[in-house]
Every structure is written in structure tokens, then in C-alpha cells.
Design a protein around this motif. Structure first.
Motif, short mmCIF file in Angstrom:
data_model
loop_
_atom_site.label_atom_id
_atom_site.label_comp_id
_atom_site.label_asym_id
_atom_site.label_seq_id
_atom_site.Cartn_x
_atom_site.Cartn_y
_atom_site.Cartn_z
N ASP A 113 -37.26 21.76 -43.31
CA ASP A 113 -37.83 21.88 -41.97
C ASP A 113 -37.97 20.50 -41.32
N TRP A 114 -38.37 19.52 -42.14
CA TRP A 114 -38.48 18.16 -41.60
C TRP A 114 -37.11 17.67 -41.12
N ALA A 115 -36.07 17.93 -41.92
CA ALA A 115 -34.72 17.50 -41.54
C ALA A 115 -34.24 18.16 -40.27
N ALA A 116 -34.61 19.42 -40.07
CA ALA A 116 -34.24 20.11 -38.83
C ALA A 116 -34.91 19.47 -37.63
N ARG A 117 -36.16 19.11 -37.78
CA ARG A 117 -36.86 18.42 -36.68
C ARG A 117 -36.26 17.04 -36.44
N ARG A 148 -33.22 12.97 -33.37
CA ARG A 148 -32.19 11.93 -33.38
C ARG A 148 -31.05 12.22 -32.41
N TYR A 149 -30.62 13.46 -32.36
CA TYR A 149 -29.42 13.80 -31.58
C TYR A 149 -29.72 14.48 -30.24
N GLY A 150 -30.97 14.87 -30.03
CA GLY A 150 -31.31 15.52 -28.78
C GLY A 150 -30.70 16.89 -28.63
N SER A 151 -30.38 17.52 -29.75
CA SER A 151 -29.75 18.84 -29.72
C SER A 151 -30.15 19.60 -30.98
N LEU A 176 -19.31 22.64 -44.84
CA LEU A 176 -19.55 22.57 -43.40
C LEU A 176 -18.24 22.62 -42.61
N GLY A 177 -17.19 23.05 -43.25
CA GLY A 177 -15.88 23.01 -42.61
C GLY A 177 -15.77 23.82 -41.33
N ASN A 178 -16.56 24.86 -41.19
CA ASN A 178 -16.48 25.71 -40.00
C ASN A 178 -17.49 25.34 -38.92
N TRP A 179 -18.23 24.25 -39.16
CA TRP A 179 -19.22 23.85 -38.18
C TRP A 179 -18.55 23.24 -36.96
N ASP A 180 -18.94 23.71 -35.80
CA ASP A 180 -18.35 23.23 -34.55
C ASP A 180 -18.98 21.89 -34.16
N THR A 181 -18.30 20.80 -34.46
CA THR A 181 -18.86 19.47 -34.18
C THR A 181 -19.04 19.25 -32.69
N HIS A 182 -18.22 19.88 -31.86
CA HIS A 182 -18.33 19.68 -30.41
C HIS A 182 -19.66 20.24 -29.86
N SER A 183 -20.18 21.25 -30.54
CA SER A 183 -21.41 21.85 -30.06
C SER A 183 -22.61 20.94 -30.24
N ALA A 184 -22.44 19.90 -31.05
CA ALA A 184 -23.54 18.96 -31.31
C ALA A 184 -23.61 17.90 -30.23
N MET A 185 -22.59 17.82 -29.41
CA MET A 185 -22.54 16.76 -28.39
C MET A 185 -23.36 17.15 -27.16
#
Length: 257
Positions: free
Chosen positions: A207-211, A216-219, A248-257
């Protein structure tokens, strides 16, 4: 003049150390500190001196180590009566150091006038092997990175366990610190350690890592990734062998931007 040949260090073949018990050591030390005070017009009273960092003393007598400690502190106190000797505890990982030798060095100085950095206490604390540094205060440090190495690694589980023990009763712990040999990697570990300096550990590190991810990334997009990473790559001694790219191969990296 008493000189001791130091062991080979990297590409330096021959270097020598002036014995702390030699009167010339005191003379040079006093001149150095006085020059520092004159140049900067300031001192906070804390002076770093590491006579045996990755070096081995030539004597195995506790009485000799007591003379070394007394000489070093005496040099500092000759200029600054409020001096505190800051000493890295890394040298105590060397098997050369018996409890008797360490006690001889550390008790040669008045209590509270040595401040020991337990340099890699998150994984290999030494205060508990040397009776809380025989009454001298110490700082619990996280090293984590050696030589500016890159990669995803950390020891959250070991850090939490060892820090909890160090914060228990009957220790001489006075603070926490960071001693990494490189800062341009694994920011999560350093942020985590700094938060621990000011409060209690989180009930749930995922939970700490999620926060942390949102902070850090604002998303919120990287939250699940960080929930996974904190208990995989950052949860084994010196880095777990976990294939994060596969997981994590299917994680959409663009969605983190």
C-alpha cells in the motif's frame, strides 16, 4: 616517525599511514583542524576520521587500540573541546576485529564523543556484535548501493526487521542515515528510508508503494507495478532474481504518462 604500509588499494601500489600514536600525527592533525576553522570560519564540532577503513592494524593488542583512539580524539579535543569523532563502523566487518580490540578503541574516548555510523545496518549491522559499541552512540545507516551500481534492487524486508530491532530497548541508537555510494537509482529505497526516519513503518509496504507511485509520477497507472516491485525486486537480500519484464509484459507503459 612511525609509518605503516597500507595494503594495495585499487591501482595504488604503495601508500603509508602515519601511526596515530606518533607525535607527528597530533601535530599535523592540529594544524589541519586549525586551518579548516580559519578557512571556513565555522565548524559544527563533528570530525570524520577513519584510520582502518578497509585496512588492518599492525597490532592485535587491545592496549594499542586504546592508544590509537586516545590519540585521535586527543588531537581533535586539543583544538575543539566539544569535538565529536565521527567514525564509520565499516571496518568492524573485517574478521580481524575481535570484541576486545573494538572495545579497546571505542572505550578510549569519553562516552558520547564518538558517533559511529553503522554503515550497512539494513543488511549487516555490527552494533549488535560489539555490545552497542560499548556505550557509544550510533546511527543506523542504509548503504544499499555499492559503487553506483545500476539495476533494481533493495532489501525492504531486512531493513524493516533490522531497524525494528535497533530501535528496541537497551541500544545506543540515536538516529538513522543514508550512506549509499550512488544516488541515481532505486529512489524508492531512499525515499522509504527517509520516511522511516520520521515515523513508524507502514502496516503494508505494498500500500505504501502504491501511494509512492502516485506521489512520484502524478498518476495512479503505475500503482500495480509498484505493488509488485516492492515485494519482489526490493524484497530479497541484494536483489531478488525475479523476471519483472515477464510479469509486467502486458502493462501499458503509455498509460503511466
Amino acid at each position: 616517525m612511525q609509518l605503516t604500509k597500507k595494503r594495495r588499494t585499487f591501482i595504488v601500489e604503495k601508500t603509508y599511514m602515519l601511526e596515530p600514536t606518533d607525535p607527528l600525527f597530533h601535530r599535523i592533525g592540529v594544524i589541519l583542524i586549525e586551518e579548516m576553522r580559519a578557512t571556513y570560519n565555522y565548524t559544527d564540532g563533528v570530525y570524520n576520521c577513519d584510520p582502518y577503513n578497509e585496512q588492518t592494524p599492525h597490532s592485535t593488542e587491545p592496549s594499542y587500540m586504546a592508544k590509537v583512539g586516545s590519540s585521535i580524539y586527543g588531537t581533535l579535543a586539543a583544538v575543539d573541546t566539544d569535538a565529536v569523532w565521527l567514525l564509520q563502523g565499516w571496518f568492524l566487518l573485517n574478521e580481524f576485529w575481535t570484541p576486545e580490540l573494538a572495545e579497546g578503541l571505542l572505550t578510549s574516548v569519553p562516552k558520547g564523543r564518538i558517533l559511529v555510523l553503522d554503515l550497512a545496518a539494513e543488511v549487516t549491522p555490527v552494533y549488535n556484535k560489539f555490545d552497542n559499541f560499548y556505550g557509544q552512540p550510533f546511527i543506523f545507516c542504509m548503504l544499499n548501493n555499492y559503487g553506483g551500481a545500476d539495476g533494481l534492487f533493495g532489501n525492504v524486508d531486512m531493513l524493516l526487521d533490522n531497524l525494528a530491532i535497533a530501535r528496541g530497548p537497551n541500544t545506543t541508537l540515536v538516529g538513522t542515515g543514508l550512506t549509499m555510494e550512488g544516488i541515481d537509482q532505486n529512489y524508492v529505497m531512499y525515499d522509504f528510508m527517509m520516511e522511516l526516519a520520521w515515523g513508524e513503518p507502514p502496516d503494508n509496504v505494498s500500500d505504501w508503494a502504491a501511494r509512492y507511485a502516485v506521489q512520484r509520477y502524478g498518476s495512479s497507472a503505475p500503482q500495480e507495478a509498484w505493488r509488485y516491485l516492492i515485494v519482489s525486486k526490493y524484497f530479497y537480500a541484494f536483489g531478488g532474481e525475479v523476471d519483472c519484464t515477464a510479469e509486467l509484459g502486458n502493462w501499458d507503459t503509455h498509460s503511466a504518462m
